[in-house]
Design an enzyme around this catalytic site. Structure first.
Site, PDB file in Angstrom:
ATOM      1  N   CYS A 142       0.809  -1.222   0.000  1.00 34.35           N
ATOM      2  CA  CYS A 142       0.000   0.000   0.000  1.00 34.35           C
ATOM      3  C   CYS A 142       0.843   1.274   0.000  1.00 34.35           C
ATOM      4  O   CYS A 142       0.335   2.339  -0.353  1.00 34.35           O
ATOM      5  CB  CYS A 142      -0.950  -0.001   1.200  1.00 34.35           C
ATOM      6  SG  CYS A 142      -2.244  -1.263   1.110  1.00 34.35           S
ATOM      7  N   ALA A 143       2.098   1.186   0.396  1.00 38.49           N
ATOM      8  CA  ALA A 143       2.968   2.367   0.379  1.00 38.49           C
ATOM      9  C   ALA A 143       3.493   2.674  -1.016  1.00 38.49           C
ATOM     10  O   ALA A 143       4.104   3.725  -1.240  1.00 38.49           O
ATOM     11  CB  ALA A 143       4.153   2.167   1.332  1.00 38.49           C
TER      12      ALA A 143
END
Length: 350
Positions: A142-143
């Site tokens: 998700c980063a």
């Protein structure tokens, strides 16, 4: 001449199959409830995510059958190539560029394995030059939307005047599991969707929205918070800690620390553009960043319309913020496996 990288264009895309949240809940109930007594207790997760719709690379019926690595990988390669080409063609058109004018391609993806990589597989179809630099990045989760943008911006800044294409693409739905009778699997089933975003960056010739600075923080002893396990069935999601609680406690100090490294303070930021992991994560971010409840409006809209698409999601938020008009300084944030916080500061030209 300003040699910081500037956004030339941004495009987003989703696959053709739309799923309503209630539809996914009923499918999950049919598949899991008889074998997992806690399912009814956890079913409220589907209503509490703030998600109305999600998109998948396969029709809903595909997910109802047990799948192994070969089928998942074939679905990933087929679906990812189509989505990659679509989102890149949109970004190129908005930048008024041809594919052979792209000098570097940075591709972020953590939901499928491809060797040769996705950028190589679509190079001929899109028309990339034979000497294009390719930078595939796996594992950011998700980063990846923020970390990938940071990587791409530094590559653009290193060679002013060149065109850098950044693609974040995730097919999270292909990791759906029938055999994992765990809360983590139910959480994943309630949250994740498929999508892609593409950004063209260039340094050296101005640009209204510039990448001012970036930074990351990696917390020690946090490998168990989020990630993949790997077994004969495919990827299995790891959620070992309550992420909203971690965000509430740790995100504020982390962002202040990252900003301080580039001589900025919290009060210098006019708007935060955050990866929305879900409704509880958005609330936690507003608390952690000292924002009024409801401030992260685009984040709520994106999660409602698309679910959590992992890396591309924050770029869907950025697209809406750009359409509304960015203030003088915005900071993009995302959290991902590691456990990592990533930030990019955007400066709007006067």
């Amino acid at each position: 001449m300003n040699n910081t990288a500037a956004l030339v264009s941004l495009a987003t895309s989703v696959p053709p199959y739309q799923f309503h949240q209630k539809q996914i809940l009923e499918c999950a109930r049919d598949l899991l409830a008889d074998r997992y007594p806690q399912f009814d207790t956890l079913a409220s997760l589907f209503a509490n995510t703030g998600i109305r719709n999600r998109y998948g690379v396969k029709p809903i019926e595909w997910y109802l059958e047990q799948r192994g690595w070969p089928e998942r990988t074939q679905a990933f390669l087929e679906g990812a190539e189509i989505l990659f080409i679509d989102v890149v063609q949109q970004a190129l058109a908005r930048a008024d560029l041809a594919a052979d004018e792209i000098d570097t391609v940075v591709t972020v993806c953590s939901t499928g394995i491809a060797t040769p990589t996705l950028d190589a597989r679509v190079a001929g179809k899109l028309g990339f030059r034979a000497d294009v630099s390719r930078v595939p990045v796996f594992g950011l989760g998700c980063a990846g939307g923020v970390s990938g943008l940071s990587i791409a911006s530094r590559l653009a800044q290193a060679r002013p005047g060149t065109n850098v294409l950044f693609v974040a693409l995730e097919l999270c739905t292909l990791a759906v599991r029938h055999d994992e009778l765990t809360k983590a699997n139910i959480v994943a089933a309630s949250l994740f969707g498929d999508g892609a975003a593409a950004v063209v960056l260039r340094a050296g010739d101005g640009g209204a929205t510039r990448i001012e600075a970036s930074g990351e923080k990696l917390w020690p002893d946090t490998l168990d918070i989020m990630g993949w396990s790997v077994d004969p069935e495919g990827f299995g999601v790891i959620f070992q800690r309550t992420i909203p609680d971690f965000v509430t406690e740790n995100m504020g100090p982390a962002v202040r620390e990252i900003l301080a490294r580039v001589q900025l303070e919290h009060d210098d930021v006019d708007r935060f553009i955050c990866h929305p992991g879900g409704t509880k994560v958005i609330l936690a971010l507003e608390r952690a960043l000292s924002l009024g409840q409801g401030t992260l409006d685009h984040e709520r809209d994106v999660i409602a319309d698309y679910g959590n698409m992992s890396a591309p999601t924050v770029l869907f938020v950025l697209e809406r913020a750009l359409a509304q008009g960015l203030p003088s300084r915005s900071v993009m944030t995302a959290l991902g496996p590691g456990f990592t916080a990533s930030c990019v500061s955007l400066r709007q030209a006067a």
